[in-house]
Design an enzyme around this catalytic site. Structure first.
Site, mmCIF file in Angstrom:
data_model
loop_
_atom_site.group_PDB
_atom_site.id
_atom_site.type_symbol
_atom_site.label_atom_id
_atom_site.label_comp_id
_atom_site.label_asym_id
_atom_site.label_seq_id
_atom_site.Cartn_x
_atom_site.Cartn_y
_atom_site.Cartn_z
ATOM 1 N N TYR A 80 9.337 112.405 55.569
ATOM 2 C CA TYR A 80 10.529 112.319 56.402
ATOM 3 C C TYR A 80 10.876 113.704 56.947
ATOM 4 C CZ TYR A 80 11.417 107.656 54.397
ATOM 5 O OH TYR A 80 11.329 106.350 54.007
ATOM 6 N N ASP B 256 17.699 108.496 48.746
ATOM 7 C CA ASP B 256 16.299 108.163 48.978
ATOM 8 C C ASP B 256 15.701 109.026 50.086
ATOM 9 O OD1 ASP B 256 14.152 105.782 48.569
ATOM 10 O OD2 ASP B 256 14.224 106.351 50.688
ATOM 11 N N GLY C 49 21.189 103.880 56.118
ATOM 12 C CA GLY C 49 21.240 105.203 56.716
ATOM 13 C C GLY C 49 22.633 105.421 57.278
ATOM 14 N N GLN D 138 30.483 105.925 59.021
ATOM 15 C CA GLN D 138 29.489 104.868 58.814
ATOM 16 C C GLN D 138 29.267 104.593 57.338
ATOM 17 O OE1 GLN D 138 25.875 105.990 60.868
ATOM 18 N NE2 GLN D 138 26.246 104.491 62.476
ATOM 19 N N GLU E 90 32.260 102.740 55.858
ATOM 20 C CA GLU E 90 32.293 101.305 56.204
ATOM 21 C C GLU E 90 31.276 100.523 55.381
ATOM 22 O OE1 GLU E 90 31.147 98.233 59.830
ATOM 23 O OE2 GLU E 90 31.574 100.338 60.316
#
Length: 320
Positions: free
Chosen positions: A54, A49, A282, A288, A291
Site C-alpha cells: 500500500y 489494517d 476506509g 467519515q 459516521e
C-alpha cells in the site's frame, strides 16, 4: 464500539476496522492521516489494517507512526505480503524467502517488535502451502507474528491450509480477509459455512461496495473520488451498474426509516453475520470514520431484514 473475538483465539477486534488502501500516503498526507487514525482510536477502533504494497510501504509507516502515541497493547496492526515489491524472481509470492524478508521489512518500516495479524495477501499457486505455513509458524515462534490470516482464498485453499496445519500441529489461520457486502456475497455459500466449522473468522473489506452503498455516487462519479483512481476502477466498475444504484436507492429508504444513514445500515447488515468479526472501512476524513462507527445496530429487526433481502433478491441472510 463493540468487540468480537476472532474465532479459535482470544483476540478481540472492534466491529469496525480502519484500512489504509489508497488513503494514507496517497489521498491524505501524514498529518491528515494521523487525524483520521487518532479519531478512529478514540472511537474504539483497535484494528488498523495495512500492507507492504500500500503506497509502496508508505501506508505502513504512516499507520505505525500515528499509533505510537497510544499503548501498544491497545491496538492491533495487521499487514500483508504476496504482491510484487520489486523485479527480482523472488520479490513476490508466499515462499519462505519472500515472507521472511517482507515481515522483516514491515517491522523495520513500522518500527515495531511484532505484527499482530499477518495475512497472506493472495493464494500462491507456485509455492507449496506447507512451505508458507511452516514459515509463518516459525515467525510466530520467533515472536514476530502473533496471529496468521489469509486474504481472498477459496474454500478448497482454506481447507488445505487447515489440514496441513493440523497434520503438523501448527497454529491454524484464524482469520480470512475478503470482500463482502449486500452487493458482493460470494463467500456465503461455501466459505462462511466452512469457516464457522473450522474456527476462522472473516474481516471483510468493501462493506459499502466501493462506495455504492453510501449513496454518494447516485448516477455520477464525483471528481477526485476513490472511483476515479485507476487502481480501483477494476473493482468499482464491476459494481457500478444501473441495477445496483437502483437497489442502493431503495435500501437508503429502509435506512431512513430506522434513522440511519445508508452506510450505517450496510455495515450493520454485514455484521449481522456472526462469522464476520469486523467490517474494514476506509476513511478520508474524521467525519467519515465517525459516521461509519456510530449507530451500528446490534441486531437488525426481522421485518427490516426481509425488506433488505427483497430489495437485493437473495436468500435469507446468515445470522447464526
Amino acid at each position: 464500539m463493540r468487540y468480537r473475538k476472532l474465532e479459535n483465539s482470544g483476540l478481540k477486534v472492534s466491529e469496525v476496522s480502519l484500512g489504509s488502501y489508497l488513503t494514507f500516503g496517497e489521498r491524505l498526507n501524514e498529518e491528515e492521516s494521523a487525524r483520521v487514525i487518532h479519531k478512529a482510536f478514540h472511537l474504539g477502533i483497535n484494528v488498523f489494517d495495512t500492507a507492504n504494497v500500500y503506497q509502496s510501504g508508505r501506508a505502513e509507516q504512516i499507520v505505525a507512526s500515528a499509533l505510537k502515541s497510544f499503548p501498544r497493547n491497545e491496538y492491533i496492526v495487521a499487514t500483508k505480503a504476496y504482491w510484487p515489491v520489486g523485479n527480482g524472481a523472488n520479490s513476490r509470492g508466499l515462499s519462505r524467502k519472500h515472507i521472511t524478508s517482507q515481515v522483516e521489512a514491515s517491522l523495520v518500516r513500522m518500527k515495531l517488535d511484532y505484527i499482530d495479524i499477518f495475512y497472506c495477501h493472495s493464494f500462491d499457486t507456485e509455492t507449496p502451502v506447507e512451505e508458507t505455513l511452516r514459515t509463518i509458524e516459525n515467525l510466530i515462534m520467533q515472536g514476530k507474528i502473533l496471529y496468521a490470516g489469509v486474504s481472498n482464498w477459496n474454500k478448497e485453499q482454506l481447507e488445505e491450509a487447515v489440514k496441513i496445519a493440523d497434520a503438523h500441529l501448527w497454529r491454524r489461520i484464524i482469520v480470512h480477509q475478503c470482500e463482502y457486502s449486500l452487493i458482493k456475497r460470494d463467500i456465503e455459500p461455501e466459505i462462511i459455512p466452512y469457516s464457522k466449522n473450522n474456527g476462522i473468522s472473516q474481516i471483510v473489506f468493501s462493506p459499502l461496495a466501493q462506495g455504492i452503498l453510501t449513496g454518494k455516487y447516485n448516477k455520477l462519479i464525483p471528481k477526485n473520488s476513490r472511483a476515479t483512481n485507476s487502481n480501483t476502477n477494476k473493482f468499482f466498475n464491476r459494481l457500478f451498474t444501473k441495477g445496483n444504484l437502483e437497489k442502493a436507492a431503495q435500501f437508503e429508504s429502509v435506512a431512513r426509516e430506522l434513522g440511519l444513514t445508508l452506510s450505517q445500515l450496510a455495515i450493520s447488515w454485514v455484521l449481522a453475520n456472526k462469522n464476520v468479526s469486523s467490517a474494514l472501512v476506509g476513511a478520508s476524513s474524521t467525519q467519515q470514520i465517525e459516521e461509519n462507527t456510530s449507530s451500528i445496530l446490534e441486531e437488525i429487526p426481522e421485518d427490516v431484514m426481509r425488506k433488505i433481502e427483497y430489495i437485493f433478491n437473495r436468500k435469507t441472510h446468515l445470522q447464526d
